[in-house]
Design an enzyme around this catalytic site. Structure first.
Site, short mmCIF file in Angstrom:
data_model
loop_
_atom_site.label_atom_id
_atom_site.label_comp_id
_atom_site.label_asym_id
_atom_site.label_seq_id
_atom_site.Cartn_x
_atom_site.Cartn_y
_atom_site.Cartn_z
N GLY A 133 -4.73 -37.48 53.55
CA GLY A 133 -4.01 -37.92 52.37
C GLY A 133 -3.29 -39.21 52.67
CE1 TYR A 134 -5.45 -43.69 53.16
CE2 TYR A 134 -6.44 -41.89 51.93
CZ TYR A 134 -6.55 -42.91 52.86
OH TYR A 134 -7.73 -43.13 53.50
CG LEU A 135 2.55 -40.27 53.99
CD1 LEU A 135 3.10 -40.47 55.39
CD2 LEU A 135 3.34 -39.22 53.24
CD GLU A 147 -0.20 -42.89 47.37
OE1 GLU A 147 -1.45 -43.00 47.36
OE2 GLU A 147 0.56 -43.87 47.50
#
Length: 157
Positions: free
Chosen positions: A30-32, A84
């Site tokens: 996932g992406y911060l 996100e």
């Protein structure tokens, strides 16, 4: 230590690469942060956690800054929970061809049906052998970046 990543990305025509693969790993990521100037990624690969920061790509899309640090899998799990929306799930196959290793990602979930191969190079002009299962080059096409697949998955194309 060199923090420059040089790679080219391709679509994959068929699954024949699996028979020549020497390893495979399950990946959840996932992406911060996934804006165009930088991406901050959290990944669990098998039973290891990683935090990766990638800079913006150059004009051709082949080269960018990359920094990665192994973290505890418990930390990665906690960070994935605050990422996100749009966690990516895939199986990565490693295929060696001469001195190069192709990383072939077979996506699951909202990106099911998409198969992408990447090869890391030592220079942008480095010549490498292209296996017969390698398809259209998509280097620099932003929609194929994992950070974008998390926002606009393959199923929506």
């Amino acid at each position: 230590m060199n923090y420059t990543e040089i790679e080219r990305k391709f679509l994959v025509n068929n699954l024949s690469f699996i028979k020549t693969s020497y390893d495979s790993n399950r990946i959840e990521q996932g992406y911060l942060n996934s804006n165009k100037d930088r991406a901050v990624r959290v990944r669990i690969k098998n039973n290891k956690g990683f935090l990766t920061i990638k800079g913006a790509s150059n004009e051709s899309g082949t080269t960018r800054f990359e920094w990665e640090k192994e973290i505890l899998v418990t930390e990665a799990t906690q960070l994935l929970a605050i990422c996100e929306p749009g966690v990516i799930s895939k199986t990565r196959y490693l295929v060696k061809l001469n001195q190069h290793t192709f990383e072939v990602d077979v996506f699951d979930g909202d990106n099911k049906g998409l198969i992408v191969a990447e090869v890391e190079l030592t220079s942008e002009n480095e010549v490498f052998e292209k296996p017969d299962w390698l398809g259209k080059e998509v280097t620099g096409e932003v929609k194929y970046y994992n950070s974008q697949l998390s926002k606009n998955p393959y199923k929506n194309w």
